[in-house]
Scaffold this motif. Structure first.
Motif, mmCIF file in Angstrom:
data_model
loop_
_atom_site.group_PDB
_atom_site.id
_atom_site.type_symbol
_atom_site.label_atom_id
_atom_site.label_comp_id
_atom_site.label_asym_id
_atom_site.label_seq_id
_atom_site.Cartn_x
_atom_site.Cartn_y
_atom_site.Cartn_z
ATOM 1 N N PRO A 144 0.841 -1.209 0.000
ATOM 2 C CA PRO A 144 0.000 0.000 0.000
ATOM 3 C C PRO A 144 0.867 1.246 0.000
ATOM 4 C CG PRO A 144 0.055 -0.954 2.185
ATOM 5 C CD PRO A 144 0.769 -1.927 1.283
ATOM 6 N N LEU A 145 0.323 2.315 -0.531
ATOM 7 C CA LEU A 145 1.047 3.588 -0.592
ATOM 8 C C LEU A 145 0.331 4.592 0.309
ATOM 9 C CD1 LEU A 145 1.693 3.727 -4.443
ATOM 10 C CD2 LEU A 145 3.226 2.919 -2.647
ATOM 11 N N PRO A 146 0.721 4.697 1.586
ATOM 12 C CA PRO A 146 0.058 5.624 2.509
ATOM 13 C C PRO A 146 0.189 7.066 2.038
ATOM 14 C CG PRO A 146 1.507 4.102 3.683
ATOM 15 C CD PRO A 146 1.809 3.961 2.232
ATOM 16 N N GLY A 147 -0.864 7.829 2.272
ATOM 17 C CA GLY A 147 -0.830 9.245 1.941
ATOM 18 C C GLY A 147 -1.355 9.582 0.561
ATOM 19 N N LEU A 148 -1.639 8.567 -0.260
ATOM 20 C CA LEU A 148 -2.163 8.851 -1.594
ATOM 21 C C LEU A 148 -3.689 8.947 -1.558
ATOM 22 C CD1 LEU A 148 -0.061 6.614 -4.014
ATOM 23 C CD2 LEU A 148 0.211 9.034 -3.466
ATOM 24 N N PRO A 149 -4.271 9.827 -2.362
ATOM 25 C CA PRO A 149 -5.733 9.905 -2.432
ATOM 26 C C PRO A 149 -6.296 8.692 -3.148
ATOM 27 C CG PRO A 149 -4.736 11.365 -4.040
ATOM 28 C CD PRO A 149 -3.613 10.814 -3.231
ATOM 29 N N ALA A 150 -7.594 8.601 -3.173
ATOM 30 C CA ALA A 150 -8.251 7.466 -3.819
ATOM 31 C C ALA A 150 -8.908 7.914 -5.125
ATOM 32 C CB ALA A 150 -9.297 6.862 -2.880
ATOM 33 N N GLY A 151 -9.328 6.929 -5.900
ATOM 34 C CA GLY A 151 -10.094 7.208 -7.107
ATOM 35 C C GLY A 151 -9.265 7.862 -8.198
ATOM 36 N N ASP A 152 -9.891 8.824 -8.868
ATOM 37 C CA ASP A 152 -9.247 9.450 -10.026
ATOM 38 C C ASP A 152 -8.518 10.748 -9.664
ATOM 39 O OD1 ASP A 152 -11.398 10.997 -9.417
ATOM 40 O OD2 ASP A 152 -12.233 11.066 -11.442
ATOM 41 N N ALA A 153 -8.205 10.949 -8.382
ATOM 42 C CA ALA A 153 -7.475 12.156 -7.971
ATOM 43 C C ALA A 153 -6.108 12.179 -8.652
ATOM 44 C CB ALA A 153 -7.306 12.186 -6.457
ATOM 45 N N PRO A 154 -5.654 13.363 -9.073
ATOM 46 C CA PRO A 154 -4.360 13.439 -9.780
ATOM 47 C C PRO A 154 -3.186 13.289 -8.823
ATOM 48 C CG PRO A 154 -5.285 15.633 -9.511
ATOM 49 C CD PRO A 154 -6.326 14.681 -9.001
ATOM 50 N N VAL A 155 -2.158 12.613 -9.298
ATOM 51 C CA VAL A 155 -0.922 12.430 -8.535
ATOM 52 C C VAL A 155 0.256 12.703 -9.468
ATOM 53 C CG1 VAL A 155 0.533 10.823 -7.248
ATOM 54 C CG2 VAL A 155 -1.949 10.741 -6.978
ATOM 55 N N TRP A 156 1.180 13.561 -9.021
ATOM 56 C CA TRP A 156 2.381 13.874 -9.798
ATOM 57 C C TRP A 156 3.539 13.039 -9.252
ATOM 58 C CZ3 TRP A 156 -1.464 17.081 -8.543
ATOM 59 C CH2 TRP A 156 -2.007 17.904 -9.550
ATOM 60 N N THR A 157 4.393 12.547 -10.137
ATOM 61 C CA THR A 157 5.471 11.639 -9.736
ATOM 62 C C THR A 157 6.830 12.205 -10.119
ATOM 63 O OG1 THR A 157 3.978 9.763 -10.131
ATOM 64 C CG2 THR A 157 6.317 9.269 -9.852
ATOM 65 N N ALA A 158 7.777 12.106 -9.186
ATOM 66 C CA ALA A 158 9.170 12.472 -9.439
ATOM 67 C C ALA A 158 10.045 11.295 -9.035
ATOM 68 C CB ALA A 158 9.554 13.723 -8.660
ATOM 69 N N TYR A 159 11.290 11.318 -9.508
ATOM 70 C CA TYR A 159 12.191 10.192 -9.272
ATOM 71 C C TYR A 159 13.516 10.709 -8.719
ATOM 72 C CZ TYR A 159 8.779 8.219 -12.475
ATOM 73 O OH TYR A 159 7.602 7.841 -13.083
ATOM 74 N N ALA A 160 14.028 10.004 -7.712
ATOM 75 C CA ALA A 160 15.318 10.344 -7.109
ATOM 76 C C ALA A 160 16.160 9.082 -7.014
ATOM 77 C CB ALA A 160 15.127 10.953 -5.727
ATOM 78 N N LEU A 161 17.411 9.173 -7.446
ATOM 79 C CA LEU A 161 18.313 8.030 -7.381
ATOM 80 C C LEU A 161 18.875 7.910 -5.974
ATOM 81 C CD1 LEU A 161 20.274 8.240 -10.754
ATOM 82 C CD2 LEU A 161 18.382 6.719 -10.145
ATOM 83 N N LEU A 162 18.816 6.708 -5.433
ATOM 84 C CA LEU A 162 19.331 6.458 -4.096
ATOM 85 C C LEU A 162 20.739 5.876 -4.204
ATOM 86 C CD1 LEU A 162 18.246 6.581 -1.130
ATOM 87 C CD2 LEU A 162 17.895 4.121 -1.329
ATOM 88 N N PRO A 163 21.704 6.417 -3.474
ATOM 89 C CA PRO A 163 23.051 5.833 -3.504
ATOM 90 C C PRO A 163 23.025 4.368 -3.084
ATOM 91 C CG PRO A 163 23.054 7.954 -2.387
ATOM 92 C CD PRO A 163 21.614 7.592 -2.604
#
Length: 277
Positions: free
Chosen positions: A224-243
Motif C-alpha cells: 500500500p502507498l500511505p498518503g495517496l488519495p483514492a479514485g481518479d485524484a491526480p498524482v504527480w510523480t518524481a524520481y530520485a536516485l538512491l546511492p
C-alpha cells in the motif's frame, strides 16, 4: 520679735540659670533637623539600589529582545516538505509480456515473491496444445499479476509486473496537490529514511510532466502507498536516485520522505512564506 524678709533680686546666678534654660530650650528644637539629616542618606540608599536593579533588568530585557529579533530576521531554519514515496528499482515496474498467443493456464508465482532470471512466472497453452512458460526476464520481485487465469492472450499481452533488481534503486515521490507538484524539480535533495540504515540523501533526477490517476498506482505494486488519495485524484510523480550504500535490495518499500527546500528565516516559518537557499 523681728521678722526679716529677704528679697532676692535676680543676679548673676539667676541669669546663668535662665541662660541655661534658654539654651536647653533652643537646643531641643534644633535636634530634630539634625536627626533628619542623619536619616536621609540611609533612606536614600535603598532607593538607589532598587534603581540600579531596575536598570540592569531593563538592559537584560533589551538584550534578550534584540537577540531574539536578530535571530528571527537573520537566523535560518530547515525547510522541508513531507511526501509519500516508494523505494523500488528503476523508474517503473518492468512489464513481463507473453511472446506468443495462448490461454493463460495458471500463475507459478504470487505478488511479493522474489524470482530469479528465467524462473517461470506463468504457464500458457498455445493453439496447438503446447504448454509454454513465461519466464522472468531478470532477477527481481513480482509486484502484480496483470491477467486472469483462463484469459486468451495475444503476443505482447501483459502477464505480470516485476520490480527489476538489476535497475538503479529509485525513490518515487508522489505529490498530491498542485502546490506540492510545484516543489518537485530536478536537483532537489530528498531525505530518505531507509529501514535499518537511517536517513540517506538522494537527488531528484526527473519529474513526470503530467499527473496520473491515483487508482492507477496501487495496482502496480504489492504494498500500500500511505498518503495517496483514492479514485481518479491526480498524482504527480518524481524520481530520485538512491546511492547504493545503505539501500536495501528488496522489492518496493513504502516510505515518507522529506523534500529539502533549503532554509528560511524564522519569521518566514511563522508566516508561511518563502524559502531561502
Amino acid at each position: 520679735m523681728s521678722v526679716s524678709t529677704e528679697v532676692h533680686a535676680p543676679g548673676a546666678g539667676d541669669a546663668t540659670g535662665t541662660a541655661a534654660e534658654g539654651t536647653t530650650r533652643a537646643t531641643a528644637p534644633a535636634s530634630a533637623p539634625r536627626g533628619a539629616a542623619v536619616l536621609e542618606p540611609g533612606l536614600d540608599r535603598p532607593v538607589g539600589l532598587v534603581g540600579a536593579r531596575l536598570w540592569a533588568a531593563a538592559a537584560a530585557l533589551l538584550l534578550v529582545v534584540g537577540a531574539g529579533t536578530g535571530w528571527a530576521l537573520f537566523g535560518t531554519l530547515p525547510h522541508t516538505q513531507a511526501l509519500p514515496a516508494l523505494l523500488a528499482h528503476g523508474r517503473a515496474p518492468e512489464t513481463v509480456r507473453a511472446d506468443r498467443a495462448g490461454a493463460l493456464l495458471a500463475y507459478r508465482v504470487a505478488p511479493g515473491q522474489r524470482v530469479a532470471q528465467g524462473q517461470p512466472l506463468a504457464l500458457l497453452r498455445t493453439a496447438d496444445g503446447t504448454e509454454v512458460a513465461v519466464p522472468a526476464p531478470e532477477d527481481g520481485t513480482v509486484t502484480s499479476l496483470l491477467s486472469a487465469p483462463g484469459a486468451e492472450l495475444t503476443p505482447g499481452a501483459a502477464v505480470a509486473s516485476l520490480d527489476a533488481g538489476g535497475q538503479p534503486r529509485t525513490v518515487r515521490l508522489f505529490a498530491t496537490t498542485l502546490k506540492q507538484a510545484g516543489l518537485l524539480a530536478p536537483g532537489r535533495t530528498v531525505l530518505v529514511p531507509v529501514p535499518g540504515k537511517g536517513v540517506v540523501r538522494a537527488t531528484v533526477t526527473a519529474v513526470d510532466p503530467l499527473p496520473v490517476r491515483a487508482d492507477s498506482l496501487g495496482g502496480s505494486f504489492t504494498v500500500p502507498l500511505p498518503g495517496l488519495p483514492a479514485g481518479d485524484a491526480p498524482v504527480w510523480t518524481a524520481y530520485a536516485l538512491l546511492p547504493d550504500a545503505g539501500s536495501p535490495s528488496a522489492g518496493p518499500v513504502p516510505l515518507t520522505v522529506s523534500l529539502d527546500l533549503g532554509a528560511r528565516h524564522p519569521y518566514q516559518a511563522v508566516f508561511g512564506t518563502g524559502a531561502k537557499r
